[in-house]
Design a protein around this motif. Sequence first.
Motif, PDB file in Angstrom:
ATOM      1  N   UNK A  10       3.180  -2.024   6.949  1.00  0.00           N
ATOM      2  CA  UNK A  10       3.836  -3.268   6.577  1.00  0.00           C
ATOM      3  C   UNK A  10       3.332  -4.478   7.322  1.00  0.00           C
ATOM      4  N   UNK A  11       2.724  -4.280   8.487  1.00  0.00           N
ATOM      5  CA  UNK A  11       2.196  -5.388   9.287  1.00  0.00           C
ATOM      6  C   UNK A  11       0.681  -5.435   9.254  1.00  0.00           C
ATOM      7  N   UNK A  12       0.046  -4.277   9.453  1.00  0.00           N
ATOM      8  CA  UNK A  12      -1.414  -4.215   9.443  1.00  0.00           C
ATOM      9  C   UNK A  12      -1.888  -3.017   8.625  1.00  0.00           C
ATOM     10  N   UNK A  13      -3.134  -3.111   8.171  1.00  0.00           N
ATOM     11  CA  UNK A  13      -3.824  -1.983   7.542  1.00  0.00           C
ATOM     12  C   UNK A  13      -4.879  -1.499   8.528  1.00  0.00           C
ATOM     13  N   UNK A  29      -8.585  -3.326  12.164  1.00  0.00           N
ATOM     14  CA  UNK A  29      -7.338  -3.611  11.454  1.00  0.00           C
ATOM     15  C   UNK A  29      -7.438  -4.963  10.756  1.00  0.00           C
ATOM     16  N   UNK A  30      -6.713  -5.090   9.652  1.00  0.00           N
ATOM     17  CA  UNK A  30      -6.553  -6.385   8.999  1.00  0.00           C
ATOM     18  C   UNK A  30      -5.058  -6.610   8.748  1.00  0.00           C
ATOM     19  N   UNK A  31      -4.616  -7.865   8.680  1.00  0.00           N
ATOM     20  CA  UNK A  31      -3.195  -8.115   8.376  1.00  0.00           C
ATOM     21  C   UNK A  31      -2.855  -7.661   6.957  1.00  0.00           C
ATOM     22  N   UNK A  32      -1.636  -7.197   6.774  1.00  0.00           N
ATOM     23  CA  UNK A  32      -1.162  -6.825   5.447  1.00  0.00           C
ATOM     24  C   UNK A  32      -0.567  -8.057   4.778  1.00  0.00           C
ATOM     25  N   UNK A  33      -1.216  -8.499   3.726  1.00  0.00           N
ATOM     26  CA  UNK A  33      -0.767  -9.689   3.001  1.00  0.00           C
ATOM     27  C   UNK A  33       0.231  -9.264   1.920  1.00  0.00           C
ATOM     28  N   UNK A  34       1.516  -9.483   2.191  1.00  0.00           N
ATOM     29  CA  UNK A  34       2.565  -9.018   1.277  1.00  0.00           C
ATOM     30  C   UNK A  34       3.003 -10.097   0.279  1.00  0.00           C
ATOM     31  N   UNK A  35       2.318 -11.227   0.288  1.00  0.00           N
ATOM     32  CA  UNK A  35       2.674 -12.303  -0.635  1.00  0.00           C
ATOM     33  C   UNK A  35       2.442 -11.876  -2.090  1.00  0.00           C
ATOM     34  N   UNK A  44      -7.895  -6.866  -0.531  1.00  0.00           N
ATOM     35  CA  UNK A  44      -8.239  -7.211   0.858  1.00  0.00           C
ATOM     36  C   UNK A  44      -8.869  -6.027   1.583  1.00  0.00           C
ATOM     37  N   UNK A  45      -8.345  -4.838   1.323  1.00  0.00           N
ATOM     38  CA  UNK A  45      -8.899  -3.632   1.944  1.00  0.00           C
ATOM     39  C   UNK A  45     -10.329  -3.403   1.469  1.00  0.00           C
ATOM     40  N   UNK A  46     -10.512  -3.443   0.165  1.00  0.00           N
ATOM     41  CA  UNK A  46     -11.852  -3.212  -0.393  1.00  0.00           C
ATOM     42  C   UNK A  46     -12.855  -4.243   0.135  1.00  0.00           C
ATOM     43  N   UNK A  84       7.095   0.663  -2.624  1.00  0.00           N
ATOM     44  CA  UNK A  84       6.820   0.689  -1.183  1.00  0.00           C
ATOM     45  C   UNK A  84       7.378  -0.618  -0.617  1.00  0.00           C
ATOM     46  N   UNK A  85       8.612  -0.556  -0.180  1.00  0.00           N
ATOM     47  CA  UNK A  85       9.340  -1.770   0.211  1.00  0.00           C
ATOM     48  C   UNK A  85       8.624  -2.519   1.320  1.00  0.00           C
ATOM     49  N   UNK A  86       8.058  -1.787   2.285  1.00  0.00           N
ATOM     50  CA  UNK A  86       7.370  -2.431   3.409  1.00  0.00           C
ATOM     51  C   UNK A  86       6.133  -3.211   2.976  1.00  0.00           C
ATOM     52  N   UNK A  87       5.626  -2.917   1.776  1.00  0.00           N
ATOM     53  CA  UNK A  87       4.443  -3.618   1.250  1.00  0.00           C
ATOM     54  C   UNK A  87       4.825  -4.637   0.179  1.00  0.00           C
ATOM     55  N   UNK A  88       6.130  -4.748  -0.083  1.00  0.00           N
ATOM     56  CA  UNK A  88       6.629  -5.633  -1.144  1.00  0.00           C
ATOM     57  C   UNK A  88       6.170  -5.165  -2.520  1.00  0.00           C
TER      58      UNK A  88
END
Length: 319
Positions: A10-13, A29-35, A44-46, A84-88
């Motif tokens: 939910x915070x980072x990947x 790590x990269x930030x998890x963009x839940x917008x 973003x991961x790819x 996945x609530x933590x990922x919106x």
Amino acid sequence: MIILAADVGGTTCKLGVMNEALEILHKWEIPTNKEEEGRHILRNIHESFARNARLKGYSMEDVKGTGLGIPGPIDFDNGVVNGAINLNWHGRKNIREAYEQLSGKPVFVDNDANVASLGEQVRGAGRGSKDVVCITLGTGVGGGIISNHELVHGYNGSGGELGHFKVDFKERFQCNCGHKGCLETVASATGVVNLAHYYYKELRFSTLIEDDLEAGTLQAKQVFDAAKAGDEFALYIIRKVSNYIAYALSVISVMTNPEYIIIGGGVSKAGDFLIDHIEERYQEMTFSPAAEGTKIVTAQLGNDAGMIGAAALIKQYVK
């Protein structure tokens, strides 16, 4: 041949590049963009993997596949996440199909607790064993069951949801799942604090953690530290916690008969102190042939477990 893996939180990947021996070549790590309901997360991961390939001088054409660990219920056979609530993320999403369209390579998706369990089985505390149970004691309780090298998913993906094993038949605390009495309510970090407050009100022990109990600032680590220092009340709580965990493990043992039971998560930092208490009660209550030779140990891989397990999905299922 290269395997890519992402442990999506939910915070980072947490992203990793591994060889076929599942040795980590690069990780970051990269930030998890839940917008916008998390619609950017997979892209973003790819794109981060593609940038890393350019920086490190390897070709994305050499990638065998990508494994993804997701904090939500998974239809493993189809790669579908049911929220996945933590990922919106809300509702059913075919994550395998979406990521394969981005990468052009095979993709396997599983629950984050399952891939962490698989990581410990292939390169961690259960290395070399075909039958392993992992239980993670953190803010909640998660886990995974590996039988004959295969993760147990069950009919609809709920296999191995160890945190929702009912152990408190007095049903004192509400679980996030909507039920009462789940292992998560009495064995997670939150559960340790739940029990401390409950028994403090009931028994009124004199205890080293009294001030924090009264102030409502108690944390699980303080209970373990006080118990290690010989505090009678804190020891009472840890014995209760250990009893609940041992009961769950004793039932799981007669169903799966694991060689290793691996304890991970933040609560496991209590180390041998916690393991010894669990082991004592486990041996007392478990069917002897099922307990014989079973080793209860702490997890070894820390934050890398999920990445390694996600990569193991590709090694195991992409031929």
